[in-house]
Scaffold this motif. Structure first.
Motif, PDB file in Angstrom:
ATOM      1  N   SER A 145      10.492   9.795  -0.927  1.00 32.90           N
ATOM      2  CA  SER A 145       9.590   8.726  -1.354  1.00 32.90           C
ATOM      3  C   SER A 145       8.660   9.226  -2.460  1.00 32.90           C
ATOM      4  O   SER A 145       8.224  10.371  -2.436  1.00 32.90           O
ATOM      5  N   ILE A 146       8.415   8.340  -3.403  1.00 34.80           N
ATOM      6  CA  ILE A 146       7.459   8.585  -4.484  1.00 34.80           C
ATOM      7  C   ILE A 146       6.587   7.347  -4.576  1.00 34.80           C
ATOM      8  O   ILE A 146       7.093   6.222  -4.530  1.00 34.80           O
ATOM      9  N   GLN A 147       5.285   7.550  -4.733  1.00 33.41           N
ATOM     10  CA  GLN A 147       4.371   6.418  -4.888  1.00 33.41           C
ATOM     11  C   GLN A 147       3.399   6.664  -6.040  1.00 33.41           C
ATOM     12  O   GLN A 147       3.002   7.796  -6.294  1.00 33.41           O
ATOM     13  N   VAL A 148       3.047   5.577  -6.709  1.00 33.94           N
ATOM     14  CA  VAL A 148       1.974   5.576  -7.701  1.00 33.94           C
ATOM     15  C   VAL A 148       1.038   4.445  -7.304  1.00 33.94           C
ATOM     16  O   VAL A 148       1.483   3.307  -7.111  1.00 33.94           O
ATOM     17  N   ASP A 149      -0.231   4.748  -7.129  1.00 37.25           N
ATOM     18  CA  ASP A 149      -1.218   3.753  -6.680  1.00 37.25           C
ATOM     19  C   ASP A 149      -0.746   3.023  -5.424  1.00 37.25           C
ATOM     20  O   ASP A 149      -0.819   1.800  -5.330  1.00 37.25           O
ATOM     21  N   ARG A 150      -0.203   3.793  -4.486  1.00 32.30           N
ATOM     22  CA  ARG A 150       0.280   3.292  -3.191  1.00 32.30           C
ATOM     23  C   ARG A 150       1.456   2.329  -3.284  1.00 32.30           C
ATOM     24  O   ARG A 150       1.785   1.643  -2.321  1.00 32.30           O
ATOM     25  N   GLN A 151       2.092   2.261  -4.439  1.00 28.55           N
ATOM     26  CA  GLN A 151       3.276   1.416  -4.616  1.00 28.55           C
ATOM     27  C   GLN A 151       4.505   2.307  -4.741  1.00 28.55           C
ATOM     28  O   GLN A 151       4.515   3.241  -5.546  1.00 28.55           O
ATOM     29  N   PRO A 152       5.554   2.044  -3.945  1.00 26.37           N
ATOM     30  CA  PRO A 152       6.758   2.873  -4.031  1.00 26.37           C
ATOM     31  C   PRO A 152       7.489   2.673  -5.357  1.00 26.37           C
ATOM     32  O   PRO A 152       7.574   1.557  -5.873  1.00 26.37           O
TER      33      PRO A 152
END
Length: 83
Positions: A49-56
């Motif tokens: 999993s990768i997230q930016v600003d809590r978005q996957p």
């Protein structure tokens, strides 16, 4: 360190077992990476999993600061590379 350097851990969240990584090159879900501590300890895992600003997201590019799920505790300064 073998493999392509991806980035450096800047923070770790123990409750959710996630690390913040400042990327120096691209990273995507499914990549196998190695985390290496300053003292030489290391472990490998697949990025699930990768997230930016809590978005996957599925992939990130150089310059992005991303959250990734980790299987073991990491600390600030760990280096991350593709294996």
């Amino acid at each position: 360190m073998a493999g392509r350097m991806v980035g450096t851990v800047t923070h770790y969240f123990p409750k959710v077992q996630a690390a913040v990584v400042m990327l120096e090159s691209a990273l995507k879900v499914g990549d196998k990476v190695k985390f290496v501590a300053p003292n030489g300890e290391e472990f490998e895992q697949e990025i699930t999993s990768i997230q930016v600003d809590r978005q996957p997201i599925e992939q990130a590019k150089s310059g992005d600061e991303v959250g990734v799920g980790v299987e073991k505790e990491v600390k600030e300064g760990y280096k991350v590379s593709i294996v």
